[in-house]
Scaffold this motif. Structure first.
Motif, mmCIF file in Angstrom:
data_model
loop_
_atom_site.group_PDB
_atom_site.id
_atom_site.type_symbol
_atom_site.label_atom_id
_atom_site.label_comp_id
_atom_site.label_asym_id
_atom_site.label_seq_id
_atom_site.Cartn_x
_atom_site.Cartn_y
_atom_site.Cartn_z
ATOM 1 N N ALA A 60 1.038 3.511 -2.266
ATOM 2 C CA ALA A 60 0.950 1.519 -2.066
ATOM 3 C C ALA A 60 -0.592 0.673 -2.023
ATOM 4 O O ALA A 60 -1.046 1.094 -1.422
ATOM 5 C CB ALA A 60 1.905 1.331 -1.485
ATOM 6 N N LEU A 88 3.867 0.123 -5.742
ATOM 7 C CA LEU A 88 4.058 1.601 -5.546
ATOM 8 C C LEU A 88 4.266 2.545 -5.921
ATOM 9 O O LEU A 88 5.406 2.584 -7.278
ATOM 10 C CB LEU A 88 5.516 0.812 -4.766
ATOM 11 C CG LEU A 88 5.939 2.495 -3.911
ATOM 12 C CD1 LEU A 88 5.019 2.918 -2.952
ATOM 13 C CD2 LEU A 88 7.474 2.198 -3.298
ATOM 14 N N LEU A 110 6.902 -4.189 0.187
ATOM 15 C CA LEU A 110 7.149 -2.696 -0.121
ATOM 16 C C LEU A 110 8.142 -1.773 0.043
ATOM 17 O O LEU A 110 8.936 -1.482 -0.183
ATOM 18 C CB LEU A 110 6.506 -2.310 1.679
ATOM 19 C CG LEU A 110 6.015 -0.649 1.420
ATOM 20 C CD1 LEU A 110 5.292 -0.374 0.387
ATOM 21 C CD2 LEU A 110 5.665 0.080 2.609
#
Length: 165
Positions: A11, A77, A153
């Motif tokens: 990430a 990601l 995220l």
């Protein structure tokens, strides 16, 4: 929902609160995201279908000098990186991320810590790799404290469609 393969995921946090030659912060992130994706696919020997990007989130600065403008943040990601995690590979990626920052006008030598910047790219984690290097700590030591990282995220982890820059 299928479990997310964090043991092979990587990430990158994206942020900006100054304009760059590509426009205001959100325009800069929209410009850099596909280039960053291409870089990661090549560097990580990965599949472009494994790249996910959160939406862009407007946030207030955390720390740093008072009075700076709000940030635009996102997380890119990669759910599967075929390249084996290592200190050398992580530092190589860090150098490439910093070159992208420079291409958008960031000058780390002149900026104030946590101050305004045209682009900030943070390697947040790479699978289970733990690293304590003078240039890079993995996972990112303050990631769990920052809504502007965690919210995008989680969004990227739940995303099942290709990124739309």
């Amino acid at each position: 929902m299928a479990s997310f393969p964090l043991e092979s995921a990587l990430a990158i946090g994206l942020g900006a609160n100054l304009s760059s030659s590509y426009g205001p912060p959100e325009s800069t992130l929209r410009w850099i995201a596909p280039r960053l994706s291409e870089l990661l696919v090549e560097w990580g020997d990965a599949d472009a279908r494994d790249v996910r990007c959160s939406s862009f989130l407007k946030t207030q600065p955390v720390g740093g000098p008072p009075g700076q403008d709000g940030y635009c943040n996102a997380v890119l990601l990669m759910s599967r990186v075929k390249r084996p995690p290592s200190e050398m590979a992580a530092l190589e990626l860090l150098e490439q991320l910093q070159r992208l920052e420079q291409s958008c006008g960031r000058d780390r030598q002149r900026e104030q810590r946590w101050g305004p910047r045209p682009l900030d790219l943070d390697l947040l984690f790479w699978g289970e790799l733990r690293l304590e290097h003078s240039r890079l700590v993995l996972p990112h030591p303050r990631m769990h404290l920052r809504r502007f990282v965690l919210e995008p995220l989680l969004q990227a982890m739940q995303c099942s469609h290709p990124p739309c820059w």
